[in-house]
Design an enzyme around this catalytic site. Structure first.
Site, PDB file in Angstrom:
ATOM      1  N   LYS A  62      -0.721  47.383 -10.303  1.00 10.55           N
ATOM      2  CA  LYS A  62       0.020  48.640 -10.082  1.00 10.55           C
ATOM      3  C   LYS A  62       1.418  48.557 -10.688  1.00 10.55           C
ATOM      4  O   LYS A  62       2.001  49.589 -11.058  1.00 10.55           O
ATOM      5  CB  LYS A  62       0.065  49.021  -8.597  1.00 10.55           C
ATOM      6  CG  LYS A  62       0.763  48.028  -7.658  1.00 10.55           C
ATOM      7  CD  LYS A  62       2.246  48.169  -7.567  1.00 10.55           C
ATOM      8  CE  LYS A  62       2.906  47.042  -6.814  1.00 10.55           C
ATOM      9  NZ  LYS A  62       4.348  47.100  -6.771  1.00 10.55           N
ATOM     10  N   THR A  77       4.763  52.702  -5.562  1.00 17.14           N
ATOM     11  CA  THR A  77       5.507  52.092  -6.676  1.00 17.14           C
ATOM     12  C   THR A  77       5.706  53.080  -7.823  1.00 17.14           C
ATOM     13  O   THR A  77       6.776  53.118  -8.436  1.00 17.14           O
ATOM     14  CB  THR A  77       4.779  50.822  -7.163  1.00 17.14           C
ATOM     15  OG1 THR A  77       4.455  50.018  -6.026  1.00 17.14           O
ATOM     16  CG2 THR A  77       5.639  50.015  -8.103  1.00 17.14           C
TER      17      THR A  77
HETATM   18  O1  LIG Z   1      10.202  47.321  -6.795  1.00 17.66           O
HETATM   19  P1  LIG Z   1       8.848  46.948  -7.322  1.00 17.66           P
HETATM   20  O2  LIG Z   1       8.437  47.817  -8.479  1.00 17.66           O
HETATM   21  O3  LIG Z   1       8.721  45.493  -7.589  1.00 17.66           O
HETATM   22  O4  LIG Z   1       7.798  47.297  -6.164  1.00 17.66           O
HETATM   23  C1  LIG Z   1       7.992  46.704  -4.918  1.00 17.66           C
HETATM   24  C2  LIG Z   1       6.726  46.620  -4.106  1.00 17.66           C
HETATM   25  O5  LIG Z   1       5.739  45.913  -4.795  1.00 17.66           O
HETATM   26  C3  LIG Z   1       6.212  47.955  -3.656  1.00 17.66           C
HETATM   27  O6  LIG Z   1       5.132  47.776  -2.790  1.00 17.66           O
END
Ligand SMILES: O=P(O)(O)OC[C@H](O)CO
Ligand SMILES: NC(=O)c1ccc[n+]([C@@H]2O[C@H](COP(=O)([O-])OP(=O)(O)OC[C@H]3O[C@@H](n4cnc5c(N)ncnc54)[C@H](O)[C@@H]3O)[C@@H](O)[C@H]2O)c1
Length: 336
Positions: free
Chosen positions: A192, A249
């Protein structure tokens, strides 16, 4: 009382340690930098990663891995995915023989294309029943403001999974579910980030919600295809660690991966975006290992391909968009 040693005093390591301590477990954070460890241990704050957040007084911190690991039931790992192998090699001599090793990380190792639980099994020389994964829509920026969140705890050993679920259950703030599908939960979290880069790029280009929805939905199709090829349970991708984390995300301005993509889409150079990104945006490196993994298993991942090309090979965002929209026509579901 259970004891947890949490390795990594970054945003998620510190926040997850707060959850474990709040749920009543004895919790010790390990950090590399003495000044950060001192701030956590003495002043109950982590100004570098969680400015303005008051940490529980019961939460301790140390730079000594042996001290952190002494008597630990859970060893929680929250360092960048690409440094885990080196870090864990150093901590291995002090790992308690019965402890469950828990990955909070959302990346795929470059070079080996291994998931973090696989790296842990290999380096620590433990069976997969001793390794758990926690993954879900868990944006730290919301959780530290006291907003509720749910997550998924995955492990091949049901008892270990339920013990960890209990250890991080903190109503009404944090609600963990269980899922024995470690492969699916881990892949959902890692891939993701790549899709969030793509959605960020499109948002930075000024494209609208139709494009975001297209990338998220077709991104979920890519994640599911890869998951199926690797033996994951397809239902996992409709759950919190799949669609749930993808939505959080890809849509949140708090996401480092989405923000990274957005800056690229606005026309910043890769060097400028890297300089502006202070925390770990796992998709930037993992997009390459995800693509390599997909190729090994003969899985088509067109969005991942263009993300790699934009981030690492100088393809422009406009060219990437044209490539995706000009692909040969297909049924929405393979084989239908
Ligand atoms: O800030 P990111 O894009 O690393 O996303 C954080 C977490 O994985 C969200 O669940
Ligand atoms: N922040 C979130 O919202 C969030 C939520 C869920 C999962 N995650 C995942 O958790 C993992 C950790 O992310 P984070 O948000 O805490 O990152 P972060 O950038 O906030 O913190 C990373 C931590 O690792 C340390 N570190 C960096 N290089 C290191 C090295 N070579 N050796 C040892 N330590 C090193 C840093 O000092 C810092 O303490 C990532 O895989 C991320 O995808 C993050």
């Amino acid at each position: 009382m259970t004891k947890a040693a949490v390795f990594g005093t970054g945003s998620w390591g510190t926040t997850f340690a707060m959850i474990l301590a709040g749920a009543g477990g004895k919790t010790v954070l390990w950090g590399r930098r003495p000044e950060v460890v001192e701030a956590i241990d003495r002043r109950h704050e982590n100004p570098d990663y969680l400015p303005g957040v008051r940490l529980p007084e019961t939460l301790r911190a140390t730079t000594d891995p042996a001290e952190a690991l002494d008597g630990a039931d859970f060893v929680v790992l929250a360092v960048p995915s690409q440094t885990l192998r080196g870090n864990l090699t150093g901590w291995k001599p002090y790992l308690p023989p019965e402890a469950v090793l828990v990955s909070l990380m959302k990346g795929i190792e470059l070079g080996t294309t291994k998931r973090m639980s696989e790296v842990i099994c290999e380096v620590a020389e433990v069976p997969k029943e001793r390794v758990a994964v926690v993954s879900g829509p868990n944006l730290v920026g919301e959780i530290v403001r006291g907003q509720p969140a749910a997550t998924v705890v995955a492990c091949a050993d049901r008892r270990a999974m339920e013990r960890l679920q209990e250890a991080c259950h903190l109503p009404p703030w944090f609600r963990p579910y269980t899922n024995p599908d470690v492969v699916g939960v881990e892949l959902g979290g890692a891939v993701k980030n790549v899709i969030a880069l793509a959605v960020g790029v499109s948002a930075g280009m000024g494209l609208g919600d139709n494009v975001s929805a297209m990338l998220m939905t077709r991104g979920l199709a890519e994640i599911s295809r890869l998951g199926e090829a690797l033996g994951a349970d397809p239902h996992t991708f409709a759950g919190l660690a799949g669609m749930g984390d993808l939505i959080a995300t890809c849509t949140s301005p708090l996401s480092r991966n989405r923000t990274f993509g957005e800056n690229l889409g606005r026309g910043m150079t890769l060097a400028e975006v890297v300089a502006a990104t202070k925390q770990t945006a796992e998709g930037v490196k993992s997009c390459e290992s995800v693509l390599e993994l997909a190729r090994k298993h003969d899985v088509e991942m067109p969005i991942t391909e263009v993300v790699v090309a934009v981030v690492h090979d100088g393809l422009t965002p406009a060219e990437a968009g044209n490539l995706l929209m000009s692909r040969t026509l297909k049924p929405e579901r393979y084989g239908v």
